[in-house]
Design a protein around this motif. Sequence first.
Motif, PDB file in Angstrom:
ATOM      1  N   VAL A   1     -15.319   1.921   0.578  1.00 41.21           N
ATOM      2  CA  VAL A   1     -14.746   2.935   1.472  1.00 41.21           C
ATOM      3  C   VAL A   1     -13.705   3.736   0.710  1.00 41.21           C
ATOM      4  O   VAL A   1     -13.030   3.215  -0.180  1.00 41.21           O
ATOM      5  N   GLY A   2     -13.605   4.999   1.055  1.00 37.56           N
ATOM      6  CA  GLY A   2     -12.597   5.881   0.477  1.00 37.56           C
ATOM      7  C   GLY A   2     -11.679   6.363   1.583  1.00 37.56           C
ATOM      8  O   GLY A   2     -12.140   6.944   2.565  1.00 37.56           O
ATOM      9  N   VAL A   3     -10.401   6.095   1.455  1.00 42.11           N
ATOM     10  CA  VAL A   3      -9.420   6.507   2.457  1.00 42.11           C
ATOM     11  C   VAL A   3      -8.537   7.588   1.841  1.00 42.11           C
ATOM     12  O   VAL A   3      -7.924   7.369   0.792  1.00 42.11           O
ATOM     13  N   GLU A   4      -8.497   8.750   2.517  1.00 41.55           N
ATOM     14  CA  GLU A   4      -7.678   9.859   2.035  1.00 41.55           C
ATOM     15  C   GLU A   4      -6.366   9.882   2.794  1.00 41.55           C
ATOM     16  O   GLU A   4      -6.344   9.659   4.009  1.00 41.55           O
ATOM     17  N   GLY A   5      -5.299  10.137   2.089  1.00 42.47           N
ATOM     18  CA  GLY A   5      -4.030  10.212   2.802  1.00 42.47           C
ATOM     19  C   GLY A   5      -2.895  10.669   1.920  1.00 42.47           C
ATOM     20  O   GLY A   5      -3.077  10.989   0.742  1.00 42.47           O
ATOM     21  N   THR A   6      -1.728  10.710   2.519  1.00 44.41           N
ATOM     22  CA  THR A   6      -0.522  11.021   1.761  1.00 44.41           C
ATOM     23  C   THR A   6       0.160   9.707   1.379  1.00 44.41           C
ATOM     24  O   THR A   6       0.004   8.695   2.058  1.00 44.41           O
ATOM     25  N   VAL A   7       0.888   9.756   0.294  1.00 47.04           N
ATOM     26  CA  VAL A   7       1.542   8.551  -0.202  1.00 47.04           C
ATOM     27  C   VAL A   7       2.869   8.353   0.538  1.00 47.04           C
ATOM     28  O   VAL A   7       3.712   9.258   0.571  1.00 47.04           O
ATOM     29  N   ASP A   8       3.002   7.186   1.140  1.00 47.46           N
ATOM     30  CA  ASP A   8       4.245   6.847   1.846  1.00 47.46           C
ATOM     31  C   ASP A   8       5.347   6.645   0.804  1.00 47.46           C
ATOM     32  O   ASP A   8       5.240   5.755  -0.050  1.00 47.46           O
ATOM     33  N   PRO A   9       6.402   7.454   0.869  1.00 44.22           N
ATOM     34  CA  PRO A   9       7.435   7.322  -0.168  1.00 44.22           C
ATOM     35  C   PRO A   9       8.116   5.956  -0.157  1.00 44.22           C
ATOM     36  O   PRO A   9       8.630   5.501  -1.183  1.00 44.22           O
ATOM     37  N   ALA A  10       8.091   5.278   0.980  1.00 40.43           N
ATOM     38  CA  ALA A  10       8.774   3.980   1.060  1.00 40.43           C
ATOM     39  C   ALA A  10       7.998   2.879   0.351  1.00 40.43           C
ATOM     40  O   ALA A  10       8.573   1.926  -0.167  1.00 40.43           O
ATOM     41  N   THR A  11       6.654   3.009   0.330  1.00 40.96           N
ATOM     42  CA  THR A  11       5.826   1.947  -0.264  1.00 40.96           C
ATOM     43  C   THR A  11       5.082   2.405  -1.503  1.00 40.96           C
ATOM     44  O   THR A  11       4.574   1.579  -2.267  1.00 40.96           O
ATOM     45  N   GLY A  12       4.951   3.717  -1.673  1.00 40.70           N
ATOM     46  CA  GLY A  12       4.152   4.230  -2.782  1.00 40.70           C
ATOM     47  C   GLY A  12       2.663   4.087  -2.544  1.00 40.70           C
ATOM     48  O   GLY A  12       1.855   4.233  -3.462  1.00 40.70           O
ATOM     49  N   MET A  13       2.281   3.807  -1.284  1.00 39.59           N
ATOM     50  CA  MET A  13       0.868   3.570  -0.978  1.00 39.59           C
ATOM     51  C   MET A  13       0.380   4.525   0.116  1.00 39.59           C
ATOM     52  O   MET A  13       1.160   4.971   0.960  1.00 39.59           O
ATOM     53  N   VAL A  14      -0.955   4.796   0.091  1.00 43.16           N
ATOM     54  CA  VAL A  14      -1.587   5.506   1.209  1.00 43.16           C
ATOM     55  C   VAL A  14      -1.709   4.558   2.390  1.00 43.16           C
ATOM     56  O   VAL A  14      -1.370   4.886   3.526  1.00 43.16           O
ATOM     57  N   MET A  15      -2.219   3.373   2.121  1.00 43.98           N
ATOM     58  CA  MET A  15      -2.242   2.314   3.132  1.00 43.98           C
ATOM     59  C   MET A  15      -2.205   0.978   2.396  1.00 43.98           C
ATOM     60  O   MET A  15      -2.600   0.899   1.223  1.00 43.98           O
ATOM     61  N   ASN A  16      -1.743  -0.012   3.075  1.00 44.50           N
ATOM     62  CA  ASN A  16      -1.649  -1.323   2.466  1.00 44.50           C
ATOM     63  C   ASN A  16      -3.064  -1.884   2.245  1.00 44.50           C
ATOM     64  O   ASN A  16      -3.837  -2.031   3.188  1.00 44.50           O
ATOM     65  N   LEU A  17      -3.387  -2.184   0.994  1.00 41.03           N
ATOM     66  CA  LEU A  17      -4.739  -2.671   0.697  1.00 41.03           C
ATOM     67  C   LEU A  17      -5.041  -4.000   1.404  1.00 41.03           C
ATOM     68  O   LEU A  17      -6.199  -4.310   1.668  1.00 41.03           O
ATOM     69  N   THR A  18      -3.998  -4.756   1.699  1.00 40.53           N
ATOM     70  CA  THR A  18      -4.223  -6.006   2.439  1.00 40.53           C
ATOM     71  C   THR A  18      -4.759  -5.697   3.832  1.00 40.53           C
ATOM     72  O   THR A  18      -5.657  -6.388   4.343  1.00 40.53           O
ATOM     73  N   ASP A  19      -4.235  -4.632   4.444  1.00 40.74           N
ATOM     74  CA  ASP A  19      -4.725  -4.234   5.772  1.00 40.74           C
ATOM     75  C   ASP A  19      -6.174  -3.740   5.680  1.00 40.74           C
ATOM     76  O   ASP A  19      -7.004  -4.048   6.536  1.00 40.74           O
ATOM     77  N   LEU A  20      -6.446  -2.965   4.623  1.00 43.03           N
ATOM     78  CA  LEU A  20      -7.809  -2.445   4.459  1.00 43.03           C
ATOM     79  C   LEU A  20      -8.784  -3.592   4.192  1.00 43.03           C
ATOM     80  O   LEU A  20      -9.899  -3.626   4.743  1.00 43.03           O
ATOM     81  N   LYS A  21      -8.362  -4.530   3.381  1.00 44.02           N
ATOM     82  CA  LYS A  21      -9.202  -5.704   3.096  1.00 44.02           C
ATOM     83  C   LYS A  21      -9.493  -6.465   4.395  1.00 44.02           C
ATOM     84  O   LYS A  21     -10.635  -6.882   4.640  1.00 44.02           O
ATOM     85  N   ALA A  22      -8.472  -6.618   5.242  1.00 44.45           N
ATOM     86  CA  ALA A  22      -8.655  -7.340   6.504  1.00 44.45           C
ATOM     87  C   ALA A  22      -9.611  -6.594   7.430  1.00 44.45           C
ATOM     88  O   ALA A  22     -10.460  -7.200   8.102  1.00 44.45           O
ATOM     89  N   MET A  23      -9.507  -5.250   7.452  1.00 36.98           N
ATOM     90  CA  MET A  23     -10.422  -4.455   8.285  1.00 36.98           C
ATOM     91  C   MET A  23     -11.864  -4.609   7.820  1.00 36.98           C
ATOM     92  O   MET A  23     -12.786  -4.745   8.626  1.00 36.98           O
ATOM     93  N   LEU A  24     -12.055  -4.575   6.498  1.00 33.47           N
ATOM     94  CA  LEU A  24     -13.416  -4.718   5.968  1.00 33.47           C
ATOM     95  C   LEU A  24     -13.965  -6.107   6.266  1.00 33.47           C
ATOM     96  O   LEU A  24     -15.148  -6.263   6.575  1.00 33.47           O
ATOM     97  N   LEU A  25     -13.091  -7.098   6.179  1.00 32.63           N
ATOM     98  CA  LEU A  25     -13.515  -8.467   6.497  1.00 32.63           C
ATOM     99  C   LEU A  25     -13.980  -8.542   7.950  1.00 32.63           C
ATOM    100  O   LEU A  25     -15.036  -9.102   8.259  1.00 32.63           O
TER     101      LEU A  25
END
Length: 314
Positions: free
Chosen positions: A59-83
Amino acid sequence: MTVPVPIQLPEGRVIITRKARFSSAHYLALDEWDDQQNFNAFWKASGKPGHGHNYAVEVGVEGTVDPATGMVMNLTDLKAMLLEEAIEPFDFKHLNDDPAFAYKLPAIENICTVLWQCLKPRIATPTMALRWIAVSETDSIWGSILGTNDDNETDCMTDTHHFFTKTTQFCAGHRLHNPAFSDDDNASIFGKCNNPNGHGHNYQLDVTVTGPQDDRTGLIVDLGKLETAVESVVAKVDHLNLNTDVDFLTGVIPTAENIARGLWGQLAPLIPAPASLHRIRLVETYNNAVEYYGPQHGQANDVMGVQPVAMAPR
Ligand SMILES: [Zn+2]
Ligand SMILES: [Zn+2]
């Protein structure tokens, strides 16, 4: 699996990808057809009780980078969704038994659609959106959906495009040489690729088609007919010398760019309608590849096929 379009991202947006894998059984057969009709349409894939694949999802997720985390989304959350959405429902299951495929054939296009419909609403936030998804059934066939970054869609399948890719290989020899140039110029421009006796590559050819989904089957292309078309064109270059043995490359410098354009000219008319050729990706070595989207994306004189090199000595 690669995104089969050059994606234009708004400034500041990035795409992150994540993979997941599951192993499932399936067969492709419509209840309203008899065995012969299903075999004619889906070949060996119609055989019951079925066969299995090691599926890979990306999956490809497009987004803006959260300045607080440096991430578009937490990969742990994405991994859990895919699971939750891709692995737990399907891994070591028979896809034909799943309610999601009660009326839909569990073909690549429909697996993409089912996963898209599950994941798209979960990933949609003001700062990010599901942009593409790809599902491979084997190393040589995969499907993908590309969507827009419009999060305000009421129907999450609006403005999505389906693609189907068949990957194959061929081996061929070539020499990069322009007879209009001096030997020194040829050696300087083409380097070792100008070796007088040539050299060879194991080329990887990715043929991507696009088109509308069939109302009943959900398929965008007849895989058997697509494979026949690709094989017939590959037979024109496989184990041959691209400088001397290939009619559609006569008088052409057989660079990866020109081979891709030549293959487009051969393949485009053979793609079974209503699908159409969308992209040719030719991987020449581990280090270099070329993508071609057809003459409509090129220069006005970039017609189907390729232009001969200038033969007059300079
Ligand atoms: Zn299968
Ligand atoms: Zn070469």
